[in-house]
Design a protein around this motif. Structure first.
Motif, short mmCIF file in Angstrom:
data_model
loop_
_atom_site.label_atom_id
_atom_site.label_comp_id
_atom_site.label_asym_id
_atom_site.label_seq_id
_atom_site.Cartn_x
_atom_site.Cartn_y
_atom_site.Cartn_z
N GLY A 221 -3.54 12.15 1.78
CA GLY A 221 -3.71 11.43 3.31
C GLY A 221 -4.26 9.93 3.11
O GLY A 221 -4.12 9.32 4.15
N GLU A 222 -4.73 9.59 2.22
CA GLU A 222 -5.49 8.41 1.99
C GLU A 222 -4.53 7.04 1.75
O GLU A 222 -3.42 7.41 0.95
CB GLU A 222 -6.69 8.45 0.82
CG GLU A 222 -7.40 7.03 0.89
CD GLU A 222 -8.50 6.99 -0.06
OE1 GLU A 222 -9.04 5.91 -0.44
OE2 GLU A 222 -8.75 8.38 -0.78
N VAL A 223 -4.55 6.13 2.35
CA VAL A 223 -3.72 4.99 2.18
C VAL A 223 -4.46 4.14 1.15
O VAL A 223 -5.58 3.63 1.30
CB VAL A 223 -3.49 4.10 3.45
CG1 VAL A 223 -2.57 2.84 3.02
CG2 VAL A 223 -2.83 5.15 4.48
N GLU B 97 0.50 5.86 0.62
CA GLU B 97 -0.30 6.78 1.05
C GLU B 97 -0.13 7.98 0.18
O GLU B 97 1.02 8.48 -0.22
CB GLU B 97 0.28 7.39 2.72
CG GLU B 97 -0.43 8.64 2.80
CD GLU B 97 -0.04 9.18 4.38
OE1 GLU B 97 -0.35 10.16 4.96
OE2 GLU B 97 0.68 8.53 5.03
N ARG C 280 3.04 5.01 10.45
CA ARG C 280 3.31 4.08 9.42
C ARG C 280 4.27 4.77 8.19
O ARG C 280 4.81 5.57 8.84
CB ARG C 280 1.74 3.97 8.64
CG ARG C 280 1.39 5.42 8.26
CD ARG C 280 -0.17 5.46 7.78
NE ARG C 280 -0.80 6.82 7.33
CZ ARG C 280 -1.86 7.03 7.42
NH1 ARG C 280 -2.71 6.30 8.12
NH2 ARG C 280 -2.29 8.27 6.96
N GLY C 281 4.37 4.16 7.17
CA GLY C 281 5.25 4.67 6.16
C GLY C 281 6.61 4.57 6.45
O GLY C 281 7.04 3.56 7.03
N GLU D 123 0.95 -1.21 -0.05
CA GLU D 123 0.11 0.03 -0.09
C GLU D 123 0.85 1.43 0.15
O GLU D 123 2.18 1.11 0.32
CB GLU D 123 -0.78 -0.04 1.17
CG GLU D 123 -0.11 0.16 2.58
CD GLU D 123 -1.06 -0.04 3.64
OE1 GLU D 123 -2.39 -0.49 3.73
OE2 GLU D 123 -0.46 0.34 5.01
#
Length: 530
Positions: A64-66, A18, A307-308, A16
Motif C-alpha cells: 500500500g505504500e507509494v 504503489e 490515484r493509480g 511513482e
C-alpha cells in the motif's frame, strides 16, 4: 553479497508506484526473472521481477505504500561475486546498448509499462517483460530464440505467440522436432490438452501398432471428422457427456484412422462446459465489478485514495469531455435475425472452445460501417490542424474492472474471422478484469464500443475514448412491440447510442453511419460479404 533493487522507471513519465502486494517474504529463495511484487502505476498494475538468483534479505516498502521511482524496495542476498541488479559483475564494463545498472538510471523502453529485465547482451540475457517470459514457459517456447519486435528489441507476448505458431524446422536427420517438455498442446477445439504421451488415458491393444498423430500431440486431427475409431466405452462416455465424438481432438492414429480415448472425451467435455460458463461472464463484461468492500457504516465516511489507474481513467475522461464537443445520436434496431443467428452458432462456437456473445457480431458490423463512413474511424491532429482517417480498424471494448473502466483493443478486427474476434475479445476482457493486461493491448484503438446494456441500460451518452472521434454504446436487447409488414409483433430490439466529436463528424454522417450499422445488425448474413 547484498544487492539492492530500486523501483525501476517504466517510462511514460511515471514517477511513482504503489506496492499492491509482495509475492515473496524475507528468507524466500528467488530465481532471476521471478515476480517478487505487484506495483500499480498510473497506467497499469505490473509485476516486478527479481534481477538475480538469491534470497530475499529485506523488504524496504510496505504493502500500500507509494514509492518514488529509484527508491530501493527490496534487498537480495546472493552468493559469489557481487552483481548489480541488472546482472553485471561489480566493476564489469557495460556493453554498448546493454541495460544500465539499477544503481544508475534504468534503461526501460519508453512506452513500456511492464518492468523490463534487460536487453540481449553478451551474457545471453533477453530483453523481455515478465508476462512474455511466463507465456513462453506456458507455450514451451525458448525465449532466447525469439526475435523481439518491441522497443529496443524487447520480446512481447505477440512475439512469443508468433514463435509458438511457427512450425519448427526438421532436424538434419529428417525427424520432426519434439514438443517442448512440459508444454501444453492445443486441440482443434482450442482448449489446452493434458500433458503426457498421446493415448495416455487408454493403452493400445496388445500387438496393435499405434501411430502418433502428426505433430506429436492432440490437435493433429481436425474436429468434425467423418470417421473416428474409439472403444465402446469411449463412445458411451461421449454420449453421456453430450459431445460428438467426431469433434473430439484425436490423440493418435490407428491404421490411418483417427483414434480417440476416453480421457480425451472427458477433457473435451470439460472444455466445452468451461466455454459455456464463460458465455455468462461475457454477457456481464460491462457490469461493475464487485470491489469486495463492505458498506460504509451509518453516519461514517470512507476515504479511498484517488490515484493509480483510477486517477488516470478520470484524467482521460476529463480531457475527452472538455476537449471534444460531444453530440450523441440515439436509435434502435430490430435484431431478431441476429439473436437467431447467434443462437444457431453458439453451440458450434462452444465446440471450438469459444464463448460467442453478441459483441463480435457488433464489432464486425461496426467495421463494415466504418469502411463506408471512414470519418468516424479518425483522429484530429490539432497540432498540425489535420483530420487523420485510419485505414485500419482496431476496435476497443470498454470493460468494467475493480480499478475502473479499461479499454482493451481488438487489433485489425477487419482481418479476423468472427470466432477469432470473439476469442480475442473474451481473452482481453478477462485480462483487464484480473489486471494482467499489458499496456500495449490497450493502445492503438481507432473506435470504441461500450456495452452498458449488459446491466440493463437502454440509452446513454458515452464519453469518447480520446483521441478517437466516436464511441458506440449498446443498450440491452429486449422484446418490444415492433411493426413488421403492417402488423405488430414481439421482436428483439437493441438500442444504440453513438457519441461523436462534433469538430470532426457532422450529425448527418453520424446518422448515416448508424443506419448502415443497423442494416448489418438487422441482416447479419450481409457480414458474409465483408
Amino acid at each position: 553479497m547484498s544487492v539492492e533493487f530500486k523501483l525501476p522507471d517504466v517510462g511514460e513519465g511515471v514517477a511513482e508506484g504503489e506496492i499492491v502486494q509482495w509475492l515473496v517474504e524475507p528468507g524466500d529463495a528467488v530465481s532471476e526473472d521471478q515476480a517478487v511484487a505487484e506495483v500499480e502505476t498510473d497506467k497499469a498494475v505490473v509485476e516486478v521481477p527479481s534481477p538475480v538468483d538469491g534470497t530475499v534479505k529485506e523488504l524496504r516498502a510496505e504493502t500500500g505504500e507509494v514509492v518514488p521511482v529509484g527508491e530501493v524496495i527490496i534487498v537480495f542476498e546472493t552468493e559469489g561475486e557481487a552483481r548489480s541488479a541488472s546482472g553485471r559483475a561489480t566493476g564489469e564494463e557495460t556493453e554498448p546498448g546493454a541495460a544500465e545498472d539499477v544503481e544508475g538510471e534504468p534503461d526501460a523502453a519508453e512506452g513500456d509499462e511492464e518492468t523490463a529485465t534487460s536487453q540481449t547482451t553478451t551474457n545471453g540475457r533477453v530483453f523481455a517483460a515478465p508476462s512474455a517470459r511466463r507465456l513462453a514457459r506456458e507455450l514451451g517456447v525458448d525465449i532466447g530464440a525469439v526475435e523481439g519486435t518491441g522497443p529496443g528489441g524487447r520480446v512481447t507476448e505477440q512475439d512469443v505467440r508468433a514463435a509458438a505458431e511457427t512450425p519448427e524446422e526438421p532436424s538434419e536427420d529428417g525427424t520432426e522436432p519434439a514438443t517442448a517438455a512440459g508444454a501444453e498442446t492445443e486441440g482443434a477445439g482450442g482448449a489446452p490438452e493434458a500433458e503426457g504421451a498421446p493415448g495416455a488415458g487408454e493403452p493400445a491393444a496388445a500387438g496393435e501398432a499405434v501411430e502418433t498423430a502428426p505433430g506429436g500431440g492432440r490437435g493433429g486431427e481436425p474436429a468434425g471428422r467423418d470417421r473416428t475409431l474409439a472403444t465402446p466405452a469411449t463412445r458411451r462416455a461421449a454420449d453421456e457427456a453430450g459431445v460428438d465424438i467426431d469433434d473430439v481432438p484425436a490423440t493418435e492414429q490407428r491404421d490411418g484412422e483417427a483414434f480417440v480415448t476416453a480421457e480425451a472425451v472427458r477433457e473435451y467435455a470439460q472444455a466445452q462446459q468451461a466455454a459455456q460458463a464463460a458465455d455468462a461472464e461475457a454477457l456481464a463484461a460491462a457490469a461493475p465489478a464487485n470491489t469486495g468492500r463492505e458498506g460504509v457504516a451509518a453516519g461514517e465516511e470512507e476515504r479511498i485514495p484517488y490515484r493509480g489507474v483510477r486517477r488516470t481513467i478520470g484524467e482521460q475522461m476529463e480531457q475527452s469531455a472538455y476537449t471534444a464537443p460531444h453530440v450523441t445520436h440515439h436509435d434502435s434496431v430490430d435484431v431478431t435475425p441476429l439473436v437467431e443467428a447467434r443462437a444457431e452458432l453458439k453451440e458450434r462456437a462452444a465446440d471450438r472452445g469459444v464463448s460467442l456473445s453478441y459483441l463480435p457480431f457488433v464489432i464486425k458490423a461496426v467495421v463494415a460501417a466504418l469502411k463506408e463512413y471512414p470519418i468516424l474511424n479518425s483522429q484530429l491532429d490539432e497540432a498540425n490542424e489535420e483530420i487523420v482517417q485510419k485505414g485500419y480498424y482496431n476496435v476497443g471494448v470498454a470493460t468494467a474492472t475493480e480499478a475502473g473502466l479499461m479499454v482493451p483493443v481488438v487489433q485489425n478486427a477487419d482481418r479476423k474471422p468472427l470466432l477469432q474476434v470473439a476469442s480475442e475479445a473474451n481473452e482481453l476482457a478477462q485480462k483487464a478484469r484480473d489486471r494482467s493486461i499489458a499496456r500495449e493491448e490497450m493502445q492503438g484503438g481507432t473506435f470504441t464500443i461500450t456495452n452498458f446494456g449488459a446491466i440493463g441500460g437502454e440509452y446513454a451518452t458515452p464519453i469518447i475514448n480520446y483521441p478517437e472521434t466516436a464511441i458506440l454504446g449498446l443498450g440491452a436487447i429486449k422484446e418490444r412491440p415492433w411493426v413488421v409488414n403492417g402488423e405488430v409483433e414481439a421482436r428483439h430490439v437493441m438500442t444504440l447510442s453513438l457519441s461523436i466529436d462534433h469538430r470532426v463528424i457532422d450529425g448527418a454522417e453520424a446518422a448515416q453511419f448508424t443506419n448502415t450499422l443497423k442494416e448489418y445488425l438487422a441482416n447479419p448474413t450481409l457480414l458474409l460479404l465483408e
